[in-house]
Write an enzyme that holds these catalytic residues in place. Structure first.
Site, PDB file in Angstrom:
ATOM      1  N   GLY A  12     -13.560 -87.409  26.388  1.00  0.00           N
ATOM      2  CA  GLY A  12     -12.680 -87.379  27.570  1.00  0.00           C
ATOM      3  C   GLY A  12     -11.492 -88.294  27.354  1.00  0.00           C
ATOM      4  O   GLY A  12     -11.000 -88.951  28.278  1.00  0.00           O
ATOM      5  N   GLY A  15      -8.448 -88.549  29.604  1.00  0.00           N
ATOM      6  CA  GLY A  15      -8.725 -88.736  31.029  1.00  0.00           C
ATOM      7  C   GLY A  15      -8.396 -90.141  31.503  1.00  0.00           C
ATOM      8  O   GLY A  15      -7.992 -91.011  30.711  1.00  0.00           O
ATOM      9  N   ALA A  18     -10.744 -93.177  30.186  1.00  0.00           N
ATOM     10  CA  ALA A  18     -10.461 -93.464  28.774  1.00  0.00           C
ATOM     11  C   ALA A  18      -9.138 -94.214  28.617  1.00  0.00           C
ATOM     12  O   ALA A  18      -8.980 -95.025  27.701  1.00  0.00           O
ATOM     13  CB  ALA A  18     -10.436 -92.166  27.970  1.00  0.00           C
ATOM     14  N   ASN A 106     -21.802 -78.745  32.991  1.00  0.00           N
ATOM     15  CA  ASN A 106     -21.886 -79.972  32.205  1.00  0.00           C
ATOM     16  C   ASN A 106     -23.062 -79.939  31.244  1.00  0.00           C
ATOM     17  O   ASN A 106     -22.992 -80.504  30.161  1.00  0.00           O
ATOM     18  CB  ASN A 106     -21.952 -81.187  33.127  1.00  0.00           C
ATOM     19  CG  ASN A 106     -20.558 -81.555  33.577  1.00  0.00           C
ATOM     20  OD1 ASN A 106     -19.730 -81.926  32.756  1.00  0.00           O
ATOM     21  ND2 ASN A 106     -20.273 -81.410  34.856  1.00  0.00           N
ATOM     22  N   GLN A 113     -23.012 -81.899  22.569  1.00  0.00           N
ATOM     23  CA  GLN A 113     -22.729 -83.265  22.108  1.00  0.00           C
ATOM     24  C   GLN A 113     -24.005 -83.953  21.614  1.00  0.00           C
ATOM     25  O   GLN A 113     -23.974 -84.720  20.658  1.00  0.00           O
ATOM     26  CB  GLN A 113     -22.010 -84.050  23.207  1.00  0.00           C
ATOM     27  CG  GLN A 113     -20.623 -83.444  23.446  1.00  0.00           C
ATOM     28  CD  GLN A 113     -19.750 -84.228  24.407  1.00  0.00           C
ATOM     29  OE1 GLN A 113     -20.144 -85.255  24.929  1.00  0.00           O
ATOM     30  NE2 GLN A 113     -18.549 -83.709  24.648  1.00  0.00           N
ATOM     31  N   GLY A 131     -19.970 -89.622  32.114  1.00  0.00           N
ATOM     32  CA  GLY A 131     -19.573 -88.365  32.781  1.00  0.00           C
ATOM     33  C   GLY A 131     -20.674 -87.881  33.718  1.00  0.00           C
ATOM     34  O   GLY A 131     -21.851 -87.854  33.352  1.00  0.00           O
ATOM     35  N   ASP A 160     -22.059 -99.518  39.782  1.00  0.00           N
ATOM     36  CA  ASP A 160     -22.734 -99.726  41.075  1.00  0.00           C
ATOM     37  C   ASP A 160     -23.250-101.160  41.166  1.00  0.00           C
ATOM     38  O   ASP A 160     -23.135-101.808  42.213  1.00  0.00           O
ATOM     39  CB  ASP A 160     -23.885 -98.731  41.214  1.00  0.00           C
ATOM     40  CG  ASP A 160     -23.415 -97.301  40.970  1.00  0.00           C
ATOM     41  OD1 ASP A 160     -22.548 -96.847  41.713  1.00  0.00           O
ATOM     42  OD2 ASP A 160     -23.883 -96.679  40.003  1.00  0.00           O
ATOM     43  N   ARG A 163     -20.294-103.445  41.794  1.00  0.00           N
ATOM     44  CA  ARG A 163     -19.829-103.315  43.179  1.00  0.00           C
ATOM     45  C   ARG A 163     -20.751-104.101  44.122  1.00  0.00           C
ATOM     46  O   ARG A 163     -20.293-104.796  45.031  1.00  0.00           O
ATOM     47  CB  ARG A 163     -19.838-101.836  43.590  1.00  0.00           C
ATOM     48  CG  ARG A 163     -18.737-101.032  42.938  1.00  0.00           C
ATOM     49  CD  ARG A 163     -18.976 -99.536  43.125  1.00  0.00           C
ATOM     50  NE  ARG A 163     -17.823 -98.753  42.708  1.00  0.00           N
ATOM     51  CZ  ARG A 163     -17.845 -97.443  42.525  1.00  0.00           C
ATOM     52  NH1 ARG A 163     -18.961 -96.744  42.730  1.00  0.00           N
ATOM     53  NH2 ARG A 163     -16.752 -96.800  42.159  1.00  0.00           N
ATOM     54  N   HIS A 188     -27.312 -92.407  39.664  1.00  0.00           N
ATOM     55  CA  HIS A 188     -25.931 -92.782  40.002  1.00  0.00           C
ATOM     56  C   HIS A 188     -25.389 -91.700  40.937  1.00  0.00           C
ATOM     57  O   HIS A 188     -24.701 -90.767  40.532  1.00  0.00           O
ATOM     58  CB  HIS A 188     -25.073 -92.889  38.741  1.00  0.00           C
ATOM     59  CG  HIS A 188     -23.609 -92.959  39.062  1.00  0.00           C
ATOM     60  ND1 HIS A 188     -23.028 -94.060  39.631  1.00  0.00           N
ATOM     61  CD2 HIS A 188     -22.615 -92.050  38.924  1.00  0.00           C
ATOM     62  CE1 HIS A 188     -21.739 -93.831  39.825  1.00  0.00           C
ATOM     63  NE2 HIS A 188     -21.458 -92.608  39.407  1.00  0.00           N
TER      64      HIS A 188
HETATM   65  P1  NAX Z   1     -10.726 -87.231  34.120  1.00  0.00           P
HETATM   66  O1  NAX Z   1     -10.826 -85.860  34.731  1.00  0.00           O
HETATM   67  O2  NAX Z   1      -9.492 -88.037  34.308  1.00  0.00           O
HETATM   68  O3  NAX Z   1     -10.998 -87.127  32.555  1.00  0.00           O
HETATM   69  C1  NAX Z   1     -12.045 -86.383  32.022  1.00  0.00           C
HETATM   70  C2  NAX Z   1     -11.581 -85.875  30.685  1.00  0.00           C
HETATM   71  O4  NAX Z   1     -12.698 -85.272  30.038  1.00  0.00           O
HETATM   72  C3  NAX Z   1     -10.488 -84.817  30.785  1.00  0.00           C
HETATM   73  O5  NAX Z   1      -9.351 -85.210  30.038  1.00  0.00           O
HETATM   74  C4  NAX Z   1     -11.153 -83.556  30.208  1.00  0.00           C
HETATM   75  O6  NAX Z   1     -10.239 -82.739  29.472  1.00  0.00           O
HETATM   76  C5  NAX Z   1     -12.186 -84.194  29.299  1.00  0.00           C
HETATM   77  N1  NAX Z   1     -13.299 -83.306  28.951  1.00  0.00           N
HETATM   78  C6  NAX Z   1     -13.850 -82.304  29.686  1.00  0.00           C
HETATM   79  N2  NAX Z   1     -14.783 -81.660  28.967  1.00  0.00           N
HETATM   80  C7  NAX Z   1     -14.846 -82.281  27.768  1.00  0.00           C
HETATM   81  C8  NAX Z   1     -15.607 -82.063  26.606  1.00  0.00           C
HETATM   82  N3  NAX Z   1     -16.487 -81.056  26.529  1.00  0.00           N
HETATM   83  N4  NAX Z   1     -15.410 -82.872  25.550  1.00  0.00           N
HETATM   84  C9  NAX Z   1     -14.508 -83.859  25.591  1.00  0.00           C
HETATM   85  N5  NAX Z   1     -13.724 -84.108  26.668  1.00  0.00           N
HETATM   86  C10 NAX Z   1     -13.907 -83.324  27.747  1.00  0.00           C
HETATM   87  O7  NAX Z   1     -12.007 -88.000  34.641  1.00  0.00           O
HETATM   88  P2  NAX Z   1     -12.325 -89.564  34.654  1.00  0.00           P
HETATM   89  O8  NAX Z   1     -11.816 -90.148  35.912  1.00  0.00           O
HETATM   90  O9  NAX Z   1     -11.902 -90.154  33.357  1.00  0.00           O
HETATM   91  O10 NAX Z   1     -13.909 -89.530  34.788  1.00  0.00           O
HETATM   92  C11 NAX Z   1     -14.734 -89.053  33.743  1.00  0.00           C
HETATM   93  C12 NAX Z   1     -16.156 -88.873  34.231  1.00  0.00           C
HETATM   94  O11 NAX Z   1     -16.695 -90.129  34.640  1.00  0.00           O
HETATM   95  C13 NAX Z   1     -16.298 -87.952  35.435  1.00  0.00           C
HETATM   96  O12 NAX Z   1     -17.395 -87.079  35.230  1.00  0.00           O
HETATM   97  C14 NAX Z   1     -16.597 -88.916  36.574  1.00  0.00           C
HETATM   98  O13 NAX Z   1     -17.308 -88.287  37.616  1.00  0.00           O
HETATM   99  C15 NAX Z   1     -17.414 -89.942  35.853  1.00  0.00           C
HETATM  100  N6  NAX Z   1     -17.569 -91.241  36.509  1.00  0.00           N
HETATM  101  C16 NAX Z   1     -18.753 -91.878  36.354  1.00  0.00           C
HETATM  102  C17 NAX Z   1     -18.971 -93.136  36.874  1.00  0.00           C
HETATM  103  C18 NAX Z   1     -20.281 -93.813  36.695  1.00  0.00           C
HETATM  104  O14 NAX Z   1     -20.451 -94.903  37.278  1.00  0.00           O
HETATM  105  N7  NAX Z   1     -21.228 -93.299  35.940  1.00  0.00           N
HETATM  106  C19 NAX Z   1     -17.939 -93.826  37.682  1.00  0.00           C
HETATM  107  C20 NAX Z   1     -16.568 -93.296  37.446  1.00  0.00           C
HETATM  108  C21 NAX Z   1     -16.474 -91.814  37.272  1.00  0.00           C
HETATM  109  O15 NAX Z   1     -16.528 -91.229  38.545  1.00  0.00           O
END
Ligand code: NAX
Length: 329
Positions: A12, A15, A18, A106, A113, A131, A160, A163, A188
């Site tokens: 990602g 994103g 990252a 997903n 992966q 993710g 979490d 926070r 989560h």
């Molecule tokens: P973004 O939508 O800004 O970035 C995600 C990126 O992943 C995009 O650029 C997309 O093209 C890329 N992507 C999609 N499929 C892919 C694949 N098969 N291989 C490689 N890259 C791929 O999201 P972002 O805000 O960076 O969040 C990323 C993930 O973190 C989301 O699923 C989000 O829900 C999750 N989170 C998890 C958190 C946690 O505490 N566990 C908190 C923060 C966040 O909400």
């Protein structure tokens, strides 16, 4: 003599998480200022041109420890030889998409992966799934990497925890460093269980420092559970820098000895858990590390009735998620 380089994968890469995480890794915040690193960054083909821009910016920082930046969309190339993997990239929930569709979409990503990590990563690779839905994505990944140690896979509940630590320190008017043993149990998601009962403030039980049982149950727990939504409302985007920071904390927790009288939360494969949680889930527990890239669940932490009932609910939710992605395990 050839220099030894630690290889870190981030998915990602174009994103928003990252965009913070990569620069902090390159600055040495995970492995310290003596360890040269290479970044191996994965994106989907449509986002590779944006990722090219991120790569240029990484180069323009002239980070002294950053030896190489590899980008691409083939996990079998990008995961080659990696020692750490941050699986951040995932498909977001689109308009009208049901939770089960999100899990399925997903699921396919994390099957691929997991297989790629299994085939080409370093055999001791440590994997942190960020993710969402991160617990179940992590379960899928580890099942598809049978040649790797399932205990080396974790899903991130550290944001979490962080926070919850901040909220307690604010309520008790103390420093965040005064808060210890802040556990997040379970998923989560909104069913996560921030454990006020075992948390400590300046070495005292949090419940004796803050003598408001009502506050813990009617404010503390829901505020931690819903903090992400509040950030989306305020910023118009989900948490990014705080998520990146937590991802570094989560991986680093395996690399530094956990202080005595302390622990951290991370979600792990339940096959050996001492709490009787279903043995085929990824569930967040209190954990400690000796600092040698290891992590052990702390046993015999007591639950009160409120926690026990909430822990059952979060376990049930994870079982339901697993039922929907059984075909990927
Ligand atoms: P973004 O939508 O800004 O970035 C995600 C990126 O992943 C995009 O650029 C997309 O093209 C890329 N992507 C999609 N499929 C892919 C694949 N098969 N291989 C490689 N890259 C791929 O999201 P972002 O805000 O960076 O969040 C990323 C993930 O973190 C989301 O699923 C989000 O829900 C999750 N989170 C998890 C958190 C946690 O505490 N566990 C908190 C923060 C966040 O909400």
């Amino acid at each position: 003599m050839t220099e030894s380089i630690t290889r870190i994968a981030v998915t990602g890469g174009a994103g928003q998480i990252a965009y913070s995480l990569l620069f902090r890794l390159a600055a040495g915040e995970l492995l310290g200022l003596q360890t040269p690193i290479a970044l191996h960054i994965l994106e989907i083909p449509e986002a590779l041109s944006a990722l090219e821009g991120v790569k240029m910016e990484l180069q323009d920082c002239a980070f002294p420890l950053l030896r190489q930046v590899r980008i691409g969309s083939d996990p079998y190339e990008i995961f080659s030889g990696v020692h750490y993997a941050f699986l951040v990239g995932a498909k977001p929930r689109g308009p009208g998409m049901e939770r089960k569709d999100l899990l399925a979409e997903n699921g396919k990503i994390f099957v691929e992966q997991g297989r790629a990590l299994n085939d080409v990563a370093d055999k001791n690779v440590r994997v942190l799934v960020v993710g969402n839905p991160c617990n179940t994505n992590c379960l899928i990944t580890l099942h598809n990497a049978p040649g790797l140690n399932p205990d080396h896979f974790h899903a991130m509940t550290r944001l979490d925890q962080n926070r919850a630590v901040h909220l307690l320190s604010q309520k008790a008017s103390c420093e965040v460093t005064d808060i210890e043993k802040m556990t997040i149990w379970g998923n989560h998601s909104n069913t996560q269980v921030p454990d006020y009962f075992n948390a400590r403030i300046q070495n005292q039980p949090a419940v004796s420092v803050i003598q408001e049982r009502d506050w813990f149950e009617s404010e503390f727990i829901p505020r931690v559970q819903q903090r992400g939504a509040l950030i989306i409302k305020a910023r118009g985007k989900s948490s990014a820098a705080s998520a990146a920071s937590a991802a570094i904390d989560a991986m680093r927790a395996w690399l530094v000895p956990t202080p005595i009288n302390s622990w951290f939360s991370t979600a792990l494969f339940t096959h050996k858990n001492p709490y009787g949680i279903d043995s085929n889930l990824v569930f967040s527990f209190p954990c400690v590390s000796t600092g040698k890239n290891d992590c052990k669940i702390v046993s015999a932490v007591q639950w009160n009735e409120v926690l026990e009932q909430k822990i059952k609910t979060t376990e049930k939710e994870l079982i339901e998620e697993r039922d929907q992605i059984m075909e990927y395990l």
